[in-house]
Design a protein around this motif. Structure first.
Motif, PDB file in Angstrom:
ATOM      1  N   SER B 603       0.868  -1.172   0.000  1.00 13.49           N
ATOM      2  CA  SER B 603       0.000   0.000   0.000  1.00 13.49           C
ATOM      3  C   SER B 603       0.905   1.222   0.000  1.00 13.49           C
ATOM      4  O   SER B 603       2.128   1.085  -0.023  1.00 13.49           O
ATOM      5  CB  SER B 603      -0.927  -0.001   1.214  1.00 13.49           C
ATOM      6  N   GLU B 612      -4.313   6.421  -7.409  1.00 12.61           N
ATOM      7  CA  GLU B 612      -4.431   4.968  -7.374  1.00 12.61           C
ATOM      8  C   GLU B 612      -3.125   4.385  -6.874  1.00 12.61           C
ATOM      9  O   GLU B 612      -2.049   4.918  -7.164  1.00 12.61           O
ATOM     10  CB  GLU B 612      -4.687   4.490  -8.815  1.00 12.61           C
ATOM     11  N   GLU B 613      -3.220   3.313  -6.111  1.00 11.94           N
ATOM     12  CA  GLU B 613      -1.985   2.611  -5.764  1.00 11.94           C
ATOM     13  C   GLU B 613      -1.810   1.455  -6.735  1.00 11.94           C
ATOM     14  O   GLU B 613      -2.782   0.777  -7.088  1.00 11.94           O
ATOM     15  CB  GLU B 613      -1.989   2.140  -4.305  1.00 11.94           C
ATOM     16  N   VAL B 614      -0.583   1.261  -7.188  1.00  8.38           N
ATOM     17  CA  VAL B 614      -0.319   0.243  -8.215  1.00  8.38           C
ATOM     18  C   VAL B 614       0.814  -0.660  -7.732  1.00  8.38           C
ATOM     19  O   VAL B 614       1.695  -0.214  -7.001  1.00  8.38           O
ATOM     20  CB  VAL B 614       0.061   0.895  -9.567  1.00  8.38           C
ATOM     21  N   PRO B 615       0.806  -1.923  -8.157  1.00 11.58           N
ATOM     22  CA  PRO B 615       1.855  -2.849  -7.683  1.00 11.58           C
ATOM     23  C   PRO B 615       3.135  -2.699  -8.495  1.00 11.58           C
ATOM     24  O   PRO B 615       3.629  -3.665  -9.076  1.00 11.58           O
ATOM     25  CB  PRO B 615       1.199  -4.216  -7.875  1.00 11.58           C
ATOM     26  N   HIS B 707      -0.590  -4.441 -15.499  1.00 12.15           N
ATOM     27  CA  HIS B 707      -1.562  -4.270 -14.426  1.00 12.15           C
ATOM     28  C   HIS B 707      -2.425  -3.078 -14.786  1.00 12.15           C
ATOM     29  O   HIS B 707      -1.932  -2.075 -15.290  1.00 12.15           O
ATOM     30  CB  HIS B 707      -0.863  -4.019 -13.093  1.00 12.15           C
TER      31      HIS B 707
END
Lengths: 719, 752
Positions: B603, B612-615, B707
């Motif tokens: 996170s 937005e959170e992205v991996p 993603h």
């Protein structure tokens, strides 16, 4: 004509095309808006809370805990047309959430899914910009407290003004009473309970027409040093002089809520010296929160302090930063949510004063609280209104939180067995939660599993419960071993009888006083103090090594008592037992007493040498030490009902030791009785003086050390 | 005219105008959609720019650098797509959202922060401090151009070089050659804060690897958002932490940032000076009409120290390290992307290749990581004397049983990490040898167990901490501890959960200097290599503290960059001895050396401006390293964490032990493990296996290549084998084609 018509058609077509372009642009803009919604942070995907969950252990220290509540939704400008502007209160009624949107002069209504439903615009010329509190009556009418206008505005559901209720008037209301209405609730019999700033006399109770009825649940001035000196001041100084000083006033109520049974709940925003900041009032106004009846002593909240909010405090340049409880809400299941506007947190209690969870935190990142002003509950949700962020933040229980709510509900309904499995699961999810062990213990007690119950009651530090389980367990054991116990007792008695009769015979045979050739031993001194101390003085039979051995023994007894006293009679946090500190404390007290005693004897012509005083005092403490050991052993066999025996043994030990010290010092100093009393008075004064000097010296040394440390640090920092 | 003719004429009168209009519209439409001749436009632009004083400096295969020597401004042209990247927004004077201060800033290439003689921090940009005075020199080099900005009033000369190499653009601050000639103390230099700043007219975002990674949209920023700044690899632990709260500085896991605007993008990697750097970003509309992102280098540590802390009369003072960082270079590499490479998935791929050397799948795939707490310290009595003693929680036999049960559940090929094996359990004296507490098992028992587990494709790895000094011992003295910015011994406090203030009742922790760390690391590796194939470093991958020792001749005084380099030496040495490494809570510098990592951030810090959170970090590691997020038994909501595990490509991770009935609560320091009973979680681990089996089978031997957020609460992760994992976090069902996702579930699509 034809050309003109053709031209017109052409123009129309082009216009339509252009317009369609506009429409398509608008559509694309709408689509962009939809996209914008799609790119907002997904709350449902959040896996980490912005705050760390915690609770308190039985000794008042914060311990980590899972999050019981998590952010469900943040409702702001994106969800409410026109957004919110400096909102000040929320109220949940009939599955709708009403928000007092002061800055926009309106009341925003959301459904229980937190979607916008409508806005109510009160037809009130002066506006509701100074609105503070909001209440929706069961008939749909809306009550708004107007802080600056000192008015309660009543409108119908459409916002049409029905009436204005001004400042209540009554001979009971003191003249010049400041009045700023803050929050109100209305009971099922249409009594209005109003909390107002500047009113220290209690909650104002008025009827539906605004006629004053009484001050409800008056707060009292809490007794304390400040109150004591204030009262003293009143007796000494004139009214004029008193007028220039700070008055001791009861704490003012900060907020109010009412449950479906018309029990009024209130908060006071008080400093750390206060307790009982949250109350549940019966119709007489008495606080019954956590009590079966109002006469009961306030139940424990955190570590028996009776304090709500945070137990741990901050000390900063601004002074102590402690919880300020400024709003309260009770949900349908009786769970109490209290808003701490000082630390931007929500404290969740059950109706038995157990702190279940703490959530929310201050901050400037996502899902934190900047300036929370109001709290309410809707179903399982807890809603918090943030005036600075202009948002309504909804929290929902996590799985742990839901389990906790279910378990507490069953527990409160005394369905301990039904709650047991949930408590067991909760204790697995949060080993640090002591209330879970209380639940497990009560269920075990219900199943007659007394040993298990005692174990969990001990973890939960519930002495009452433990005592109950202990009594039952003791009865079971006694029933089992009673025949053997009585046989053993008979054998013991027979033995004692035989020994005693032999001793008596020996005593009769030897009528003359036995010559003691060796030094006086502590055990002999305990039984024959006058004789022993006389011999110490007259025959020089005192032995310093015996005295030191006695002191070591007594210190060991003290440690045994600290470490091994049974749970029911032991309130010490085992983690705080410090061998070095105990030794220092014991040695220091002993030395201070003996030295002061010797000094006094020198002053009033006492005949004792320091060695004799030392030996006498050491021997004299043996009864105290022996009583400690005896009471420690008995503490494992006595229940709270027999606590008197535990105290009695300790008291006997203390009195016995005191008598021995008294007689010992009298004998070795060759004092008269009166002189001994006088010498004791002097010793006490001297001890107090020495303690004062020691404290002063300690304080000075510490200050000096701190000063040196600061200088070193400052040199380090400035260079 | 007959009727037919009339009708025809009427038709003609309608049809012809309609046809004419249509032709007109088509022509208008064609004019609107006309593909611009970029080359022509570029020519015209360069011609315009030539008028504005820009000169061509250098070109390589696809990039050209043009510079305006009068203003220091420049632009880079990428001839592969004719995109132009300006050092400063060309139209900054007309920006309606920026005030004069920011308009000046937008004309600068560097911004400095410094302490004035009164120790008050100030900032200044090179446009105001140097360019407007004309106090700078510009020299063309064989690869680009070098500016020496002289801040005459402040007394600094700062050399900066811009150059092209291998189709990449570089900005470099030559820290070694910085000159301070007045009383001001230089702290930090922000480089190219407005380079390629997007104006928000096109869709796009700024990528910042804060935590797992986050993007700041160019057009959808929260109105409450301010500017963003974060330290690369987290904050310097040598800095005083006054409060432990949610307002902690943002932590950036990887030394990079990215910009995507339309079909072009930039990936900027801080190649040198990464451990000394910070990243600054500002969303569109916050300070200016442009979104901006840039990096800085910290050349001198300064801090706020408190005198009489928490006494009610505390006073804050500014402290600083008198020495400026030497042997330090700061270089940012800018790669220009276009088309399908202009997105964060491609950036992750590019950075993965840069970090690991290639994009092939090399991971020794494991299915689960369990961290077992073997002992705790509790208060005990020896007769009547209280003392702190070790209580065993799990033995080697228990570990063996747990490993077997994990195999039975289906989680074969797992890793078991050992915590608390030390003689005094965790949080006690440092042990640089694997000598376990006999209460949990003998050394040979552990080695035998490790051998058996390795034979079953499982791994047993002892956890260790060779940085935190809980107790000084004969081998580790006070002088070996890291110094804080004021030169005193650094003390790390634990913080109270309730007040976020220091808990002074618990002894503070000191930190070992990096030189001794490397030595002890080597000892531990040698000791462990006798029985283990992997060791689990608890702190080396994140506890990065500069050592501000005042003795300038001592090797102890080290910048954070040097400390990091020492750590890397230790990691490399470990690998060279055949010992695999597992890291906990790792920062980017350690990832290259990891076999597996736990507690990898999944996170972000929660900055309000993130869209937005992205991996991103996960995508960099995918196919190279086993990675796990937080322990699933200690998360806020296990189901959501499981969904995230599936979305981010993580493996399950647990922190477990077994508390005996008479030890239901753990003592302070250990009590953060509030839910660790294996007996309770065993069935849940089995459930998780069932939940994640499909995902595991579908993604095994594949890596994440894409993603994307499809819509609110719906995400897709695409793997190299064509598998697409769809995750629905929402409360409504999601359907797309043949795929139907119930609420709070995941599904598998794609072509695998």
């Amino acid at each position: 004509m034809t050309f003109r018509r053709s031209f017109i058609i052409m123009i129309i077509f082009v216009l339509i095309f252009s317009f369609s372009g506009t429409i398509s642009a608008a559509a694309s803009s709408a689509s962009a808006a939809a996209d914008a919604d799609d790119v907002a942070v997904d709350v449902d995907r959040i896996t980490r809370s912005s705050d760390n969950g915690y609770n308190y252990d039985p000794y008042g220290y914060s311990v980590p805990a899972p999050n019981a509540y998590a952010l469900l939704k943040s409702v702001g400008a994106d969800e409410i047309p026109g957004g919110l502007s400096s909102p000040s209160d929320i109220f949940v009624y009939d599955n709708e959430i009403y928000i007092l949107d002061n800055g926009n002069n309106r009341i925003v209504v959301l459904d229980d899914g937190l979607s916008f439903v409508r806005a109510v615009l009160p037809a009130y010329e002066a506006g509701i910009m100074d609105g503070y509190g909001l209440f929706v009556h069961t008939n749909g009418n809306i009550y708004i407290t107007l802080y600056e206008q000192k008015t309660i505005l009543v409108t119908d559901p459409e916002g049409n003004v029905l009436k204005e209720i001004g400042q209540p008037v009554s001979p009971l209301i003191p003249k010049g009473m400041a009045y700023r209405p803050k929050r109100l609730v209305i009971s099922s019999d249409d009594k209005i309970y109003l909390v107002a700033e500047g009113v220290y006399y209690g909650i104002i109770q008025i009827d539906a027409d605004g006629n004053f009825q009484r001050f409800f649940a008056s707060n009292t001035v809490e007794p304390g040093l400040k109150t004591f000196f204030s009262n003293l001041y009143k007796k000494i100084f004139t009214n004029e002089q008193q007028g220039k000083t700070e008055r001791s006033l009861p704490y003012e109520y900060s907020s109010i809520d009412i449950d479906d049974k018309s029990f009024v709940f209130s908060t006071v925003s008080a400093d750390l010296s206060s307790s009982g900041q949250v109350k549940k009032h019966n119709p007489a106004g008495e606080n019954i929160l956590g009590r079966k009846d109002p006469s009961e002593v306030s139940a424990n909240v955190i570590a028996g302090t009776g304090k709500y909010g945070d137990h741990e405090i901050n000390l900063t340049t601004a002074g102590y930063v402690t919880s300020l409880l400024n709003d309260i809400s009770v949900d349908d299941r009786g769970f109490i949510f209290v808003l701490d506007t000082s630390r931007n947190k929500i404290f969740n209690y059950d109706q038995e004063n157990n702190l279940l969870s703490v959530f929310g935190t201050e901050g400037n990142v996502f899902a934190t609280l900047s300036e929370p002003v109001a709290i309410d509950a809707s179903g399982d949700m807890c809603l918090v209104l943030d005036r600075k962020k202009n948002t309504l933040i909804a929290y929902a229980p996590t799985r742990y939180g839901s389990l906790l709510r279910d378990a507490v509900s069953l527990y409160s309904a005394q369905q301990y067995e039904a709650a047991n499995d949930i408590w067991l699961e909760i204790s697995e999810i949060n080993n640090n939660l002591i209330i879970a062990h209380d639940g497990i213990a009560k269920a075990s007690l219900g199943r007659n599993e007394y040993v298990t119950a005692m174990h969990h009651f001990e973890i939960a530090k519930n002495k009452t419960g433990y005592n109950e389980a202990f009594l039952q367990n003791r009865t079971v054991i006694l029933n089992r071993i009673a025949p053997f116990l009585f046989i053993l007792l008979a054998v013991l008695l027979a033995g004692i009888w035989i020994i005693l009769s032999r001793s008596t015979r020996k005593a009769i045979q030897s009528t003359s006083k036995k010559e003691i050739t060796h030094d006086i031993r502590p055990g002999y001194a305990m039984i024959h103090p006058i004789d022993a101390f006389e011999r110490i003085k007259s025959e020089g039979k005192g032995n310093t090594y015996y005295a030191i051995a006695a002191i070591v023994l007594i210190f060991a007894f003290r440690l045994i008592s600290l470490n091994y006293t049974g749970f029911l009679f032991n309130s010490i946090n085992p983690l705080t037992i410090n061998f070095a500190y105990e030794l220092l404390q014991f040695a220091l007290l002993f030395l201070v007493f003996t030295l002061c005693s010797h000094a006094v004897s020198s002053f009033i012509d006492g005949k004792a040498f320091y060695k004799e005083t030392f030996i006498v005092c050491a021997f004299a403490l043996l009864p105290y030490g022996s009583a400690l050991v005896l009471s420690t052993v008995l503490s494992h066999f006595l229940s709270l009902n027999e606590a008197v025996f535990f105290s009695l043994i300790n008291q006997i030990g203390v009195y016995w030791s005191a008598i021995m010290i008294f007689t010992g010092l009298m004998k070795v100093n060759s004092y008269s009785f009166k002189k001994t009393v006088f010498s004791f008075l002097l010793i006490i004064i001297m001890i107090l003086f020495v303690i004062f000097l020691l404290v002063l010296a300690y304080s000075l040394v510490m200050q000096f050390a701190s000063f040196i440390e600061d200088i070193i640090k400052e040199i380090q920092y400035r260079t | 005219m007959n009727d037919m003719s009339k009708k025809y004429a009427k038709f003609e009168n309608i049809l012809i105008p309609v046809l004419i209009s249509m032709c007109l519209m088509i022509s208008v439409s064609c004019m609107r959609n006309e593909v611009p001749d970029i080359a022509e436009e570029h020519k015209s632009l360069t011609s315009d720019h030539a008028d504005k004083g820009y000169e061509h400096v250098i070109s390589d295969a696809s990039l050209s650098l043009y510079i305006n020597k009068a203003t220091g401004q420049f632009y880079v042209v990428n001839s592969s797509n004719d995109a132009i990247y300006y050092s400063n927004p060309p139209d900054s004077d007309n920006d309606v959202k920026a005030n004069n201060y920011y308009k000046m800033n937008m004309k600068s290439q560097i911004e400095i922060r410094y302490l004035n003689p009164k120790l008050v921090q100030e900032s200044l940009n090179n446009f105001v401090g140097s360019v407007m005075n004309g106090s700078y020199t510009v020299n063309e080099t064989d690869r680009g151009v070098r500016f020496d900005y002289d801040f005459v009033d402040e007394g600094f000369v700062i050399p900066v070089e811009y150059y092209l190499e291998n189709d990449k653009f570089y900005a470099k601050v030559i820290v070694d050659e910085i000159v301070e000639y007045k009383q001001n103390l230089l702290l930090e230099i922000v480089v190219l804060p407005y380079f390629a700043a997007p104006d928000g007219l096109e869709e796009g975002y700024i990528l910042i690897p804060d935590g797992c990674g986050a993007i700041i949209g160019l057009s959808d920023v929260s109105s409450a958002a301010g500017s963003y700044s974060g330290s690369v690899y987290g904050r310097d632990s040598a800095l005083n932490l006054l409060r432990s709260s949610v307002n902690l500085p943002n932590q950036i896991t990887l030394p990079l940032f990215g910009i995507v605007e339309g079909d072009t993008g930039i990936l900027a990697v801080i190649e040198e000076g990464d451990a000394q750097s910070r990243i600054y970003a500002s969303p569109n509309g916050v300070n200016t009409g442009y979104a901006s992102v840039g990096a800085s280098v910290i050349v001198r540590n300064s801090d706020t120290a408190l005198l009489k802390e928490m006494t009610g009369v505390e006073k804050s003072v500014t402290v600083f390290n008198p020495a400026i960082a030497k042997d330090l270079s700061f270089r940012i590499e800018y790669s220009f992307l276009s088309g399908e490479n202009a997105n964060y998935s491609a950036m992750a791929r590019i950075y993965q290749e840069k970090l690991f050397g290639n994009n092939s799948i090399t991971v020794d795939h494991k299915h689960l990581i369990a961290d077992l707490l073997l002992s705790t310290r509790i208060r005990k009595n020896f007769l009547i004397f209280p003392y702190s003693g070790v209580e065993s929680l799990l033995s080697t036999e228990d570990i063996r049983a747990i490993s077997d049960e994990l195999d039975d559940i289906g989680f074969d090929e797992h890793i078991i990490k050992l915590s608390g094996w030390q003689k005094k359990s965790m949080f006690s004296a440092m042990q640089s040898e694997f000598k376990p507490s006999a209460k949990t098992g003998s050394r040979s028992d552990y080695f035998s167990l490790a051998g058996d587990m390795t034979a079953n494709n499982n791994i047993l790895a002892p956890g260790f901490d060779l940085l935190n000094i809980y107790e000084f011992s004969s081998g580790i003295r006070k002088n070996d501890a890291v110094r804080n910015v004021s030169g005193g011994i650094l003390e790390l406090f634990r913080f109270r959960s309730s007040t976020y203030r220091k808990n002074t009742e618990i002894k503070p922790i000191n930190v070992l200097n990096s030189t001794d760390f490397v030595r002890l690391y080597s000892e531990f590796v040698i000791s462990s290599a006798q029985g283990f194939v992997m060791i689990a470093d608890d702190t080396g991958a994140h506890l990065l503290a500069s050592n501000n020792h005042r003795n300038k001749t001592a090797v102890l005084a080290q910048t954070r960059q040097k400390v990091m380099e020492s750590y890397l030496t230790a990691f490399e040495s470990s690998l060279s001895k055949g010992m695999s490494l597992m890291f906990d809570d790792p920062q980017g510098y350690a990832l290259k050396y990891a076999h597996s990592v736990t507690d990898l951030a999944n996170s972000t810090s929660g900055y309000i401006g993130f869209s937005e959170e992205v991996p991103f970090v996960q995508m960099v590691l995918s196919g190279k390293v086993n990675y796990a997020g937080e322990p699933l038994n200690l998360v806020m909501n296990m189901h959501t964490s499981l969904l995230k595990m599936v979305e981010f490509g993580e493996i399950p991770y647990f922190k477990l032990s077994e508390l005996k009935e008479d030890l239901r609560t753990l003592p302070p320091v250990f009590n953060e493990n509030y839910s660790i009973n294996y007996s309770y979680y065993k069935s849940k681990i089995s459930d998780i296996y069932d939940f994640a089996e499909q995902y595991r089978l579908a993604t095994e031997n594949a890596k994440i290549i894409r993603h994307e957020k499809i819509r609110k609460n719906i995400y897709v992760t695409e793997y190299s084998n064509g598998t697409e994992i769809y995750v629905n976090y929402g409360s409504a069902e999601y359907s797309a084609g043949e795929l139907t996702l119930p609420p709070q579930s995941y599904g598998i699509g794609g072509e695998s």
